[in-house]
Every structure is written in C-alpha cells, then in structure tokens.
Design a protein around this motif. Structure first.
Motif, mmCIF file in Angstrom:
data_model
loop_
_atom_site.group_PDB
_atom_site.id
_atom_site.type_symbol
_atom_site.label_atom_id
_atom_site.label_comp_id
_atom_site.label_asym_id
_atom_site.label_seq_id
_atom_site.Cartn_x
_atom_site.Cartn_y
_atom_site.Cartn_z
ATOM 1 N N VAL A 1 -12.449 -8.817 -12.105
ATOM 2 C CA VAL A 1 -13.724 -8.876 -11.370
ATOM 3 C C VAL A 1 -13.541 -8.430 -9.921
ATOM 4 N N ILE A 2 -12.285 -8.309 -9.477
ATOM 5 C CA ILE A 2 -11.994 -7.805 -8.134
ATOM 6 C C ILE A 2 -11.628 -6.323 -8.281
ATOM 7 N N PRO A 3 -12.471 -5.410 -7.808
ATOM 8 C CA PRO A 3 -12.221 -3.976 -7.999
ATOM 9 C C PRO A 3 -10.889 -3.529 -7.412
ATOM 10 N N GLU A 4 -10.274 -2.560 -8.063
ATOM 11 C CA GLU A 4 -8.985 -2.040 -7.602
ATOM 12 C C GLU A 4 -9.080 -1.498 -6.179
ATOM 13 N N HIS A 5 -10.198 -0.855 -5.841
ATOM 14 C CA HIS A 5 -10.325 -0.266 -4.503
ATOM 15 C C HIS A 5 -10.659 -1.319 -3.447
ATOM 16 N N HIS A 6 -10.770 -2.585 -3.851
ATOM 17 C CA HIS A 6 -10.961 -3.686 -2.905
ATOM 18 C C HIS A 6 -9.682 -4.518 -2.769
ATOM 19 N N ARG A 7 -8.542 -3.932 -3.120
ATOM 20 C CA ARG A 7 -7.277 -4.662 -3.074
ATOM 21 C C ARG A 7 -6.353 -4.012 -2.045
ATOM 22 N N VAL A 8 -5.978 -4.781 -1.034
ATOM 23 C CA VAL A 8 -5.124 -4.272 0.036
ATOM 24 C C VAL A 8 -3.821 -5.067 0.043
ATOM 25 N N PHE A 9 -2.683 -4.347 0.059
ATOM 26 C CA PHE A 9 -1.366 -4.979 0.049
ATOM 27 C C PHE A 9 -0.572 -4.545 1.278
ATOM 28 N N GLY A 10 0.417 -5.354 1.619
ATOM 29 C CA GLY A 10 1.146 -5.145 2.859
ATOM 30 C C GLY A 10 1.837 -3.810 2.979
ATOM 31 N N HIS A 11 2.198 -3.181 1.841
ATOM 32 C CA HIS A 11 2.922 -1.914 1.887
ATOM 33 C C HIS A 11 2.015 -0.718 1.611
ATOM 34 N N ASP A 12 0.713 -0.927 1.577
ATOM 35 C CA ASP A 12 -0.220 0.185 1.378
ATOM 36 C C ASP A 12 -0.161 1.135 2.576
ATOM 37 N N PRO A 13 -0.378 2.422 2.342
ATOM 38 C CA PRO A 13 -0.397 3.387 3.458
ATOM 39 C C PRO A 13 -1.385 3.007 4.555
ATOM 40 N N SER A 14 -2.499 2.394 4.173
ATOM 41 C CA SER A 14 -3.511 2.024 5.167
ATOM 42 C C SER A 14 -3.013 0.936 6.111
ATOM 43 N N MET A 15 -1.930 0.243 5.729
ATOM 44 C CA MET A 15 -1.383 -0.822 6.559
ATOM 45 C C MET A 15 -0.265 -0.334 7.481
ATOM 46 N N ALA A 16 0.032 0.957 7.423
ATOM 47 C CA ALA A 16 1.084 1.498 8.291
ATOM 48 C C ALA A 16 0.715 1.272 9.756
ATOM 49 N N GLY A 17 1.636 0.713 10.502
ATOM 50 C CA GLY A 17 1.384 0.443 11.907
ATOM 51 C C GLY A 17 0.648 -0.856 12.168
ATOM 52 N N CYS A 18 0.246 -1.545 11.114
ATOM 53 C CA CYS A 18 -0.479 -2.809 11.266
ATOM 54 C C CYS A 18 0.507 -3.974 11.349
ATOM 55 N N LYS A 19 0.075 -5.044 11.953
ATOM 56 C CA LYS A 19 0.873 -6.257 12.036
ATOM 57 C C LYS A 19 0.546 -7.178 10.870
ATOM 58 N N GLY A 20 1.520 -7.996 10.489
ATOM 59 C CA GLY A 20 1.288 -8.971 9.430
ATOM 60 C C GLY A 20 0.618 -10.221 9.969
ATOM 61 N N LYS A 21 0.277 -11.122 9.067
ATOM 62 C CA LYS A 21 -0.315 -12.401 9.468
ATOM 63 C C LYS A 21 0.671 -13.147 10.370
ATOM 64 N N PRO A 22 0.220 -13.819 11.401
ATOM 65 C CA PRO A 22 -1.145 -14.260 11.689
ATOM 66 C C PRO A 22 -2.043 -13.261 12.416
ATOM 67 N N ALA A 23 -1.612 -12.005 12.556
ATOM 68 C CA ALA A 23 -2.506 -10.978 13.091
ATOM 69 C C ALA A 23 -3.619 -10.723 12.071
ATOM 70 N N PRO A 24 -4.777 -10.298 12.511
ATOM 71 C CA PRO A 24 -5.930 -10.134 11.610
ATOM 72 C C PRO A 24 -5.966 -8.816 10.857
ATOM 73 N N ASP A 25 -4.978 -7.940 11.062
ATOM 74 C CA ASP A 25 -5.062 -6.559 10.598
ATOM 75 C C ASP A 25 -5.403 -6.408 9.122
ATOM 76 N N ILE A 26 -4.737 -7.172 8.249
ATOM 77 C CA ILE A 26 -4.944 -6.966 6.817
ATOM 78 C C ILE A 26 -6.363 -7.328 6.391
ATOM 79 N N PHE A 27 -6.961 -8.328 7.043
ATOM 80 C CA PHE A 27 -8.337 -8.698 6.690
ATOM 81 C C PHE A 27 -9.328 -7.667 7.216
ATOM 82 N N LEU A 28 -9.059 -7.122 8.381
ATOM 83 C CA LEU A 28 -9.935 -6.084 8.919
ATOM 84 C C LEU A 28 -9.831 -4.807 8.090
ATOM 85 N N GLN A 29 -8.622 -4.489 7.618
ATOM 86 C CA GLN A 29 -8.444 -3.339 6.739
ATOM 87 C C GLN A 29 -9.192 -3.536 5.415
ATOM 88 N N THR A 30 -9.155 -4.764 4.919
ATOM 89 C CA THR A 30 -9.841 -5.060 3.660
ATOM 90 C C THR A 30 -11.352 -4.929 3.823
#
Length: 280
Positions: free
Chosen positions: A135-164
């Motif tokens: 029920v969660i679409p594949e294109h709505h799934r963001v993982f830490g090693h995705d290309p879109s996360m390059a240069g982003c910080k991990g939690k507790p930074a907000p980057d992954i949620f903003l990318q999602t």
C-alpha cells in the motif's frame, strides 16, 4: 485536537517501527561485544546508537571501549544478515496500513517510507510481508543510500523526511495540491527520528521500544519537545539511566506545542486526534 491542518501524508520509519528488527540489530551488536568478553548493550546506550549511523557505532564503541576501529565494528555487525530474514511485523502495523489506505473518509493520506537503511537490506527484511507494505508506493520510498540522499545528513537532521515529502509532491498530478511539512505525520521509534521529524516541521508519533521507553520514563515530554540529543553534546559519560520508583498513570503524553505524541503501540493509534475518520 490541536488546531493543525488535516494530515495529507504519513511517513514511516521501518526498523523498530514497522518491523521487530531493532531487537535483531541489538543481538548482532551483542554478538560482537561478546567476542571481547563484554556484556549486552543496555538500552541507555542503544538510545544513542539508534538511527545515528556511524556516530551511533562510535557511541557504542566508546561505551564498550572496544579495541577495534569503527569500520571493523560496523563490518562485524553488518555481515550478520541471515537473522533479519525472520523479521516480523510489529503489533498494529497491518491494521494501521489498511485503515490509512482503505478506510479513511474523504481523502486518504499519501503513505511513504523514510529509512536510513539500504534498499536491498529493506527487501531482505520485509520480503515475507511485502503484500502488506504494497500500500506504500515504490516511488514513495526513500532510503539512506538512494542517489537523492547524496550530500544529505542522517537523522537527527531532517533531510530524509524533507526528501520524502519532495518525492510525494513530485508524484502528484497537476490538479493536486502539494503537501506542506505541517500536513505530514512522521511515525518514528527512535529519539533521533523524533528530532528529525520535528526539525522537518512535521508532526510526529513516537512509538518507542519498551526498553527505550523504560530508559526515559518520566522524561517522555523532553523527547517529544525535541532538542534532547544535540549533535554537539558530549554524550559519552552522560548516557541517560532509567527512572526509579513507581510511575504514576497519566493521560496522553504530548509535546508542549502539540506536534509530537507518544503512542506505546500502533494498535492504539488515535485516528481522531489527527482528524482521520475511519469508516466502520
């Protein structure tokens, strides 16, 4: 219910939130600690490891005083993958996902995943119940090693949620309104995840492991209010310890601004509090 806009998107962490993999992660670290005659990692230390990437491993190493490098420690832990094939959904997950995707009156929220884990590792851990997570679409799934996360910080930074959120909005049709951060609800089990969700300007549901909740008994609101785990704080030597004495029964535990709430199990998710009406 506080005066917030309706929820348009629900973003889920995975490990320890949807599946019971957090206990397996603990065991893989314990296996390494046992090699050096050390005891199991206590939850007061694990709280500083959860969702914190390399820094989390450093925190454990400094507590344990391991005679190996961080890379060696991570390698010893990461090679233990077979136990994760036996992950199980945590209580309430299947019903919650069904309700959010099929039974919300008017407009169901967009569902998404934001996980620091690797995409392939996620597949290994969740293959047995991929139909539930479909029920969660594949294109709505963001993982830490995705290309879109390059240069982003991990939690507790907000980057992954903003990318999602960006991923969600990018999938909308021309006639669909974009979702704003304050219209997103983040589901997290770790303290770093709670802080990341708050830093993203989103609302947060904190569903901690019982071991983590025990460590922070009496200080739950400190977690929900954010700022508890400052990246610049000197954490080693100041790990939190469990509260002592009887814990009095209280009503719902909510942050001062109403943006974050403690839920001890997804079986008890308060739909009405978030303006989600479920068809019966």
């Amino acid at each position: 219910m506080p005066d917030f806009p309706p929820i348009k998107a629900c973003i889920f962490d995975v490990d320890g939130l949807l599946i019971n993999s957090e206990d397996i992660y603990s065991q893989t670290m314990n296996n390494v600690l046992h090699e050096y005659g050390l005891p199991d990692i206590p939850w007061s230390v694990k709280a500083m490891q959860q969702s914190r990437g390399r820094q989390g491993f450093i925190n454990v190493m400094q507590w344990a005083n391991l005679p190996i490098t961080v890379d060696e420690f991570q390698a010893k832990v990461s090679t233990q993958r077979d136990p994760f094939k036996n992950c199980e959904l945590l209580p309430g997950v299947q019903q919650l996902l069904y309700n959010l995707s099929e039974r919300v009156q008017s407009s169901p929220p967009h569902l998404a995943i934001a996980s620091s884990a690797e995409r392939d590792f996620f597949k290994l851990k969740t293959d047995r119940f991929r139909s539930v997570l479909s029920v969660i679409p594949e294109h709505h799934r963001v993982f830490g090693h995705d290309p879109s996360m390059a240069g982003c910080k991990g939690k507790p930074a907000p980057d992954i949620f903003l990318q999602t959120l960006q991923r969600i909005n990018g999938s909308l049709g021309a006639d669909e309104a974009q979702s704003r951060p304050e219209e997103c609800l983040v589901f997290e089990d770790s303290i770093a995840g709670v802080e990341a969700g708050r830093a993203a300007g989103m609302r947060v549901v904190w569903v901690p492991h019982p071991g983590l909740l025990e460590v922070y008994r009496g200080r739950e609101e400190m977690v929900l209010n954010g700022g508890l785990l400052d990246e610049d704080a000197a954490m080693v030597g100041s790990f939190p310890t469990s509260s002592e004495g009887e814990i009095e029964e209280r009503g719902p535990v909510i942050s001062k601004d109403g943006r974050a709430r403690l839920v001890t199990s997804l079986e008890d998710f308060p739909y009405a509090y978030y303006g989600l009406r479920i068809r019966h």
